[in-house]
Design an enzyme around this catalytic site. Structure first.
Site, short mmCIF file in Angstrom:
data_model
loop_
_atom_site.label_atom_id
_atom_site.label_comp_id
_atom_site.label_asym_id
_atom_site.label_seq_id
_atom_site.Cartn_x
_atom_site.Cartn_y
_atom_site.Cartn_z
CG HIS A 35 -1.73 1.15 1.53
ND1 HIS A 35 -1.56 2.02 2.35
CD2 HIS A 35 -2.66 1.20 0.69
CE1 HIS A 35 -2.78 3.13 2.67
NE2 HIS A 35 -3.51 2.96 1.43
NE ARG A 36 -1.72 5.48 1.10
CZ ARG A 36 -2.56 6.46 2.20
NH1 ARG A 36 -1.80 7.55 2.29
NH2 ARG A 36 -3.69 6.39 1.94
CD GLU A 62 -2.77 2.31 -3.21
OE1 GLU A 62 -1.72 2.17 -2.55
OE2 GLU A 62 -4.04 2.49 -3.28
CG ASP A 64 -3.34 6.19 -4.29
OD1 ASP A 64 -4.04 5.22 -4.12
OD2 ASP A 64 -2.61 6.32 -2.78
CG HIS A 77 -3.75 9.02 -0.49
ND1 HIS A 77 -3.85 10.00 0.31
CD2 HIS A 77 -4.16 8.04 -0.80
CE1 HIS A 77 -5.33 9.53 0.88
NE2 HIS A 77 -5.60 8.00 0.08
CD GLU A 160 -7.15 4.80 -4.89
OE1 GLU A 160 -6.68 4.29 -4.35
OE2 GLU A 160 -8.09 5.54 -4.98
CD GLN A 201 -6.16 0.64 -6.02
OE1 GLN A 201 -6.77 0.72 -4.76
NE2 GLN A 201 -5.25 1.31 -6.20
O1 G3P Z 1 -6.43 1.38 -3.16
C1 G3P Z 1 -7.15 0.76 -1.63
C2 G3P Z 1 -6.70 2.04 -0.66
O2 G3P Z 1 -5.81 2.26 -0.62
C3 G3P Z 1 -8.00 3.05 -0.26
O3 G3P Z 1 -7.51 3.72 0.69
O4 G3P Z 1 -7.05 5.85 0.82
O5 G3P Z 1 -5.44 4.58 1.10
O6 G3P Z 1 -6.54 4.93 -1.20
P1 G3P Z 1 -6.61 4.84 0.15
CA CA Z 2 -5.39 3.66 -3.09
#
Ligand code: G3P
Ligand code: CA
Length: 316
Positions: A35-36, A62, A64, A77, A160, A201
């Site tokens: 995540h990130r 991931e 964003d 993000h 994303e 996503q």
């Molecule tokens: O994309 C999954 C998760 O990252 C969603 O929350 O706000 O961290 O992008 P966020």
């Molecule tokens: Ca995300």
């Protein structure tokens, strides 16, 4: 063609199909999405965080996505730059005074430095590392192309589309830009690079529907679902409707905790389940993040998860 070569080609083809199946179907290998990046240990969405995620054996890294004033996809993000860079110091007079989406309802207007108010050259002047730890001073906001170049061949990409409606109002087409970038990198078709699977996503159903029906992507799509009002999708009927435009759901982990049956319903609808976000800094009632991930993967039966701590992912 010599028969050895034919056998080799057949073997690679089978491997390639299997890779796609296990990354896109419920019930396959458990999938680790960093995540990130490995964002518990390095500043989120920097090349250092992505590199560490790969070292910690993430299946996917991931990103964003945001768009600069000059139309370049970058990895960040927030819609704004102030939380994770020193923009306030470098461009003190370039803020807008308004109420941003991430402010609490009723909060007074505050200064915000929006990504699409800055060119890539300006954003590249910012320090995206010091806020996390001085030892990362000088880390930059990466372009998505830089992220692709780093991750490619070592893990999958999990972009994303962030705030596509906000960018739409500013004249940008985030979905088109995202798919064009994948096409440019020869990653726009499922299985195009067996070592670099791609899953897209979004929290926006419209964004996913546009990519599936208008832009005709065949790539796996995951619909992110938070609490109200989005959780209305989490009924047997709602999930069947999700299946019309997506391959999986990415619910907030608390939604599964509250209703573990969601996993069964989603699987019955043919959807994978990838909850977010598992982090050592917030493990609720669990002893640690490993125990929490273990519960979700092997008791609740989710297929994959987003974590800031890839090194704690429990493998069986
Ligand atoms: O994309 C999954 C998760 O990252 C969603 O929350 O706000 O961290 O992008 P966020
Ligand atoms: Ca995300």
């Amino acid at each position: 063609m010599p028969s050895f070569n034919r056998r080799l080609i057949a073997f690679v083809a089978v491997l390639f199909v299997l890779t796609f199946l296990v990354t896109a179907q419920p019930g396959g290998k458990k999938i680790l999405v960093a995540h990130r990046g490995a964002s518990a240990y390095a500043p989120e969405h920097t090349l250092a965080a992505y590199r560490l995620a790969i070292e910690q054996r993430a299946d996917f890294v991931e990103q964003d996505l945001q768009i600069t004033k000059d139309g370049v996809l970058v990895c960040l993000h927030d819609l704004t730059l102030e939380r994770t860079t020193n923009v306030e110091e470098v461009f003190p007079n370039r803020a807008r005074l308004d109420v941003s989406e991430d402010q609490a309802p009723g909060a007074p207007p505050a200064k915000h430095w929006y990504v699409p108010d800055f060119t890539l050259a300006e954003i590249k002047q910012l320090d995206a590392g010091s806020w996390f730890n001085e030892k990362f001073k000088g880390a930059r906001v990466p372009t998505w192309q830089e992220a692709i170049d780093l991750v490619r061949g070592k893990a999958g990409l999990y972009p994303e589309t962030k705030g596509p409606e906000v960018y739409g109002k500013r004249g940008f087409d985030m979905e088109k830009l995202t798919l064009e970038m994948l096409k440019k990198n020869k990653l726009a078709e499922p299985g195009a690079d067996a070592k670099t699977p791609v899953i897209i996503q979004s929290f926006s159903a419209e964004s996913l529907q546009k990519m599936r029906f208008e832009l005709k992507t065949k790539l796996p799509l995951v619909f992110l679902i938070g609490f109200d009002p989005q959780k209305q999708w989490l009924t047997a009927d709602g999930l069947k409707r999700v299946k019309e435009f997506a391959n999986g759901i990415g619910p907030a982990k608390g939604l599964i905790e509250r209703e573990p049956q969601l996993v069964t319903w989603a699987h019955a609808a043919g959807l994978t389940v990838t909850p977010y976000t598992f982090r050592s800094s917030n493990t609720g009632k669990y002893k640690d993040v490993r125990e929490e991930m273990n519960q979700f993967l092997y008791t609740f039966g989710v297929d994959a998860l987003f974590t800031d701590n890839p090194d704690q992912f429990p493998r069986r």
